[in-house]
Design a protein around this motif. Structure first.
Motif, mmCIF file in Angstrom:
data_model
loop_
_atom_site.group_PDB
_atom_site.id
_atom_site.type_symbol
_atom_site.label_atom_id
_atom_site.label_comp_id
_atom_site.label_asym_id
_atom_site.label_seq_id
_atom_site.Cartn_x
_atom_site.Cartn_y
_atom_site.Cartn_z
ATOM 1 N N UNK A 8 -18.636 21.513 -69.564
ATOM 2 C CA UNK A 8 -19.325 20.294 -70.001
ATOM 3 C C UNK A 8 -18.749 19.768 -71.321
ATOM 4 N N UNK A 9 -18.870 18.463 -71.530
ATOM 5 C CA UNK A 9 -18.325 17.832 -72.729
ATOM 6 C C UNK A 9 -18.956 18.391 -73.996
ATOM 7 N N UNK A 10 -20.247 18.672 -73.962
ATOM 8 C CA UNK A 10 -20.924 19.189 -75.154
ATOM 9 C C UNK A 10 -20.411 20.586 -75.532
ATOM 10 N N UNK A 11 -20.146 21.413 -74.517
ATOM 11 C CA UNK A 11 -19.591 22.743 -74.799
ATOM 12 C C UNK A 11 -18.210 22.635 -75.426
ATOM 13 N N UNK A 12 -17.398 21.717 -74.914
ATOM 14 C CA UNK A 12 -16.071 21.505 -75.476
ATOM 15 C C UNK A 12 -16.163 21.005 -76.916
ATOM 16 N N UNK A 13 -17.138 20.127 -77.152
ATOM 17 C CA UNK A 13 -17.307 19.564 -78.492
ATOM 18 C C UNK A 13 -17.730 20.640 -79.493
ATOM 19 N N UNK A 14 -18.678 21.496 -79.119
ATOM 20 C CA UNK A 14 -19.123 22.545 -80.035
ATOM 21 C C UNK A 14 -18.016 23.576 -80.263
ATOM 22 N N UNK A 15 -17.286 23.897 -79.216
ATOM 23 C CA UNK A 15 -16.187 24.846 -79.366
ATOM 24 C C UNK A 15 -15.069 24.250 -80.227
ATOM 25 N N UNK A 16 -14.853 22.937 -80.086
ATOM 26 C CA UNK A 16 -13.855 22.225 -80.887
ATOM 27 C C UNK A 16 -14.234 22.278 -82.368
ATOM 28 N N UNK A 17 -15.506 22.084 -82.670
ATOM 29 C CA UNK A 17 -15.952 22.078 -84.061
ATOM 30 C C UNK A 17 -15.885 23.468 -84.695
ATOM 31 N N UNK A 18 -16.095 24.515 -83.904
ATOM 32 C CA UNK A 18 -16.081 25.876 -84.432
ATOM 33 C C UNK A 18 -14.675 26.452 -84.562
ATOM 34 N N UNK A 19 -13.730 25.904 -83.839
ATOM 35 C CA UNK A 19 -12.370 26.456 -83.801
ATOM 36 C C UNK A 19 -11.667 26.291 -85.139
ATOM 37 N N UNK A 20 -10.956 27.339 -85.566
ATOM 38 C CA UNK A 20 -10.227 27.283 -86.829
ATOM 39 C C UNK A 20 -8.723 27.150 -86.622
ATOM 40 N N UNK A 21 -8.216 27.573 -85.489
ATOM 41 C CA UNK A 21 -6.792 27.470 -85.196
ATOM 42 C C UNK A 21 -6.455 26.027 -84.829
ATOM 43 N N UNK A 22 -5.494 25.433 -85.513
ATOM 44 C CA UNK A 22 -5.163 24.015 -85.327
ATOM 45 C C UNK A 22 -4.635 23.725 -83.926
ATOM 46 N N UNK A 23 -3.836 24.611 -83.364
ATOM 47 C CA UNK A 23 -3.277 24.390 -82.035
ATOM 48 C C UNK A 23 -4.371 24.414 -80.965
ATOM 49 N N UNK A 24 -5.256 25.382 -81.075
ATOM 50 C CA UNK A 24 -6.349 25.463 -80.107
ATOM 51 C C UNK A 24 -7.288 24.270 -80.257
ATOM 52 N N UNK A 25 -7.516 23.858 -81.484
ATOM 53 C CA UNK A 25 -8.410 22.741 -81.765
ATOM 54 C C UNK A 25 -7.867 21.458 -81.145
ATOM 55 N N UNK A 26 -6.577 21.251 -81.242
ATOM 56 C CA UNK A 26 -5.951 20.058 -80.683
ATOM 57 C C UNK A 26 -6.071 20.037 -79.157
ATOM 58 N N UNK A 27 -5.907 21.175 -78.536
ATOM 59 C CA UNK A 27 -6.021 21.254 -77.075
ATOM 60 C C UNK A 27 -7.461 21.031 -76.617
ATOM 61 N N UNK A 28 -8.404 21.588 -77.355
ATOM 62 C CA UNK A 28 -9.811 21.360 -77.040
ATOM 63 C C UNK A 28 -10.183 19.882 -77.223
ATOM 64 N N UNK A 29 -9.613 19.255 -78.235
ATOM 65 C CA UNK A 29 -9.864 17.842 -78.490
ATOM 66 C C UNK A 29 -9.369 16.991 -77.323
#
Length: 164
Positions: free
Chosen positions: A12-33
């Motif tokens: 779900x979009x909300x799960x992706x959004x919360x995981x995106x906000x919690x992520x500290x690794x820039x590469x993972x954050x960009x992919x989640x975004x």
């Protein structure tokens, strides 16, 4: 639309959004975004997502192929190269470890370097020895601090040190 990207995102979009906000690794954050933008419907084409994230379309396509094949965990697995292997043989490292832990020890990295050459027949650079001791064994040379002797130390310092 012919250019619409068809990717079945299971999360779900909300799960992706919360995981995106919690992520500290820039590469993972960009992919989640990227996944969040697609899932929420803010972008629908690969070209618009490419412009928004300032990434080439081939990079995004590669990410999404990885997501299709391996899921979210596969997409978020970031490759970390192992680095150059250490040039000191394993048996020499074991001898060095035992020698460091013994009472004899060493006084400098240069002394370790010459000991390796004499005892184990291993001729390595100073920096190889430094990295092996410092990062592999988590060792550090500890030296006493040199201080100038005081002529007339304060009375309180003298009293405190005499009771210890």
């Amino acid at each position: 639309m012919a250019n619409t990207l068809k990717l079945d995102i299971k999360e779900p979009a909300e799960d992706l959004k919360t995981r995106f906000k919690k992520e500290t690794n820039a590469q993972k954050k960009e992919r989640l975004h990227a996944l969040y933008l697609l899932k929420s419907g803010k972008v629908s084409t690969l070209e618009s997502l490419s412009r928004l994230l300032s990434r080439d379309t081939s990079t995004l396509y590669r990410w999404f192929q990885k997501y299709k094949n391996e899921g979210l965990d596969g997409l978020l697995k970031v490759y970390k190269p192992a680095g150059r292997p250490i040039t000191i043989p394993a048996e020499a490292l074991e001898k060095l470890k035992l020698r460091i832990q013994s009472d004899e020890g060493f006084k400098s990295y240069g002394e370790i370097q010459s000991w390796l050459k004499e005892a184990c027949g291993v001729d390595v650079d100073y920096h190889v020895v430094y990295r092996a001791v410092r990062y592999k064994f988590k060792g550090k040379f500890k030296s006493t601090r040199r201080s100038r002797p005081r002529r007339n130390p304060p009375l309180s310092t003298l009293q405190l040190s005499s009771f210890k």
